[in-house]
Design a protein around this motif. Structure first.
Motif, PDB file in Angstrom:
ATOM      1  N   ALA A  30       1.517   9.327   0.208  1.00 43.63           N
ATOM      2  CA  ALA A  30       2.689   9.245   1.097  1.00 43.63           C
ATOM      3  C   ALA A  30       3.496  10.541   1.063  1.00 43.63           C
ATOM      4  N   LYS A  31       3.815  11.052   2.274  1.00 41.88           N
ATOM      5  CA  LYS A  31       4.513  12.336   2.358  1.00 41.88           C
ATOM      6  C   LYS A  31       5.964  12.188   2.824  1.00 41.88           C
ATOM      7  N   GLU A  35       6.389   6.456   5.223  1.00 44.42           N
ATOM      8  CA  GLU A  35       5.024   6.118   4.786  1.00 44.42           C
ATOM      9  C   GLU A  35       5.065   5.291   3.506  1.00 44.42           C
ATOM     10  N   GLU A  38       5.782   1.744   4.117  1.00 48.86           N
ATOM     11  CA  GLU A  38       4.600   1.019   4.622  1.00 48.86           C
ATOM     12  C   GLU A  38       3.729   0.535   3.456  1.00 48.86           C
TER      13      GLU A  38
END
Ligand code: 2NL
Length: 347
Positions: A30-31, A35, A38
């Motif tokens: 995840a960046k 994200e 999620e």
């Protein structure tokens, strides 16, 4: 013999381990905060995989329930911890990005303030006397009757003690109507000889008009020594006038009365607008009153236990706003206190 681990438990462990690998991989990947959210929903949300596994524990036979519960709960806690850590990292990265400076951006100019003209003139006056060996002293703005009046030889019943000339507080104290109480306090504390000036705010309940304000500023001066004379007073003040208003300006003393000095005088300078020929500023007199002065009354020395047979002194007092008005040609004292930047910017 170690107990044989049932096939069912082995497969549960495998399944949980796989879920953990996947979830941790996604967290790692995840960046952005979006994200990451999620990933959290996918595993820990209401319909999330870990949440469902925990629910599924209840459907198992009693034999497998403890182990299944333990596995799912451990994963839940580990995942929560790693999500939290990643969340903090991403957040501080994003904060840092916001702070990064683009050096090609035009600068933001900060409007600069300036020193108030009254403060400037008060400092200028103080510095002239400092060069003559005077020390700057300060004291309280809330004073007692004793320091503001009695010690200064101002008798009971004197008009300046009336409520229309002095602000009295409910406590019995008052707002000083001159800065002389500061000098009384210094004389109580220190032995002569001394040379001091006392700049500061003073208060008088005058109706406000172009030349009166209920609060204004004063600089008072006091020199005490053996063999101090009226000539020293004149010399000191003529030095001050020359420094403040220039070489060409003349000075004169007019006899006057103050309770705290004897003899007393009011001091005028030749009009700095017309040079003495007469104009509107000097009311066609050619002279401008700038201060009051005199030789310290022996009763004042008595109040601070200085022996008047040994010590003499001169004292003077001036209104700072008045000096500033003359110096800059200002005709209304209220301009100093309205804080209109169009006025203040000019100094
Ligand atoms: C004026 C006159 C004056 C003083 C102030 C003074 C202070 C002590 C002893 C004796 Cl401790 N005198 N101060 C003396 C003469 C005049 O002020 O017109 N001020 C605006």
């Amino acid at each position: 013999m170690p107990q044989k681990i049932p096939q069912k438990i082995k497969s549960m462990r495998k399944k949980i381990e796989k879920m953990k690998q996947e979830a941790f991989f996604l967290v790692e990947k995840a960046k952005a905060l979006g994200e990451l959210e999620e990933v959290r929903v996918k595993y820990l949300g209401r319909a999330g995989m870990v949440t469902q596994s925990l629910k599924g524990v209840a459907q198992l036979t009693a034999k497998y329930r403890p182990e299944a519960g333990r596995l799912a709960n451990t994963l839940k806690r580990e995942l929560e911890a790693t999500l939290r850590e990643k969340y903090d990292n991403l957040r501080s990265e994003e904060e840092e990005k916001k702070l990064r400076i683009d050096i090609s951006m035009p600068g933001v100019s900060v409007p600069l303030g300036s020193v108030h003209p009254v403060a400037q003139v008060m400092k200028e006056i103080s510095q002239i006397f400092m060069r003559l060996g005077f020390k700057v002293v300060e004291g309280p703005e809330v004073e007692t009757d004793y320091y503001n009046f009695t010690a200064l030889n101002i008798p009971e019943g004197h008009p300046s003690r009336e409520t229309f000339q002095t602000f009295y507080l409910d406590t019995g104290e008052l707002l000083r109507s001159q800065t002389s109480p500061v000098q009384i306090r210094v004389m109580e504390e220190e032995k002569p000889p001394l040379r001091i000036i006392a700049p500061g705010k003073v208060f008088r309940p005058d109706a406000t008009d172009a030349s009166h304000s209920f609060m204004f500023h004063q600089v008072e001066g006091l020199a005490v020594d053996k063999n101090v004379s009226f000539a020293d007073l004149k010399g000191t003040l003529s030095m001050f006038v020359r420094e403040m208003f220039g070489e060409k300006v003349r000075m004169r003393f007019r006899p006057h009365f103050f309770p705290f000095t004897e003899p007393s005088a009011e001091v005028d300078i030749s009009c700095i607008i017309c040079g003495g020929t007469g104009c509107r500023v000097c009311s066609f007199k050619g002279w401008l009153e700038i201060l009051g002065a005199g030789m310290v009354d022996p009763n004042v020395f008595g109040a601070v236990k200085y022996n008047p047979e040994v010590w003499q002194g001169f004292a003077f007092g001036m209104g700072v706003e008045r000096i500033a008005m003359l110096k800059y040609g200002i005709t209304d004292i209220r301009l100093f206190f309205e804080n209109d930047v169009r006025f203040l910017r000019q100094f």
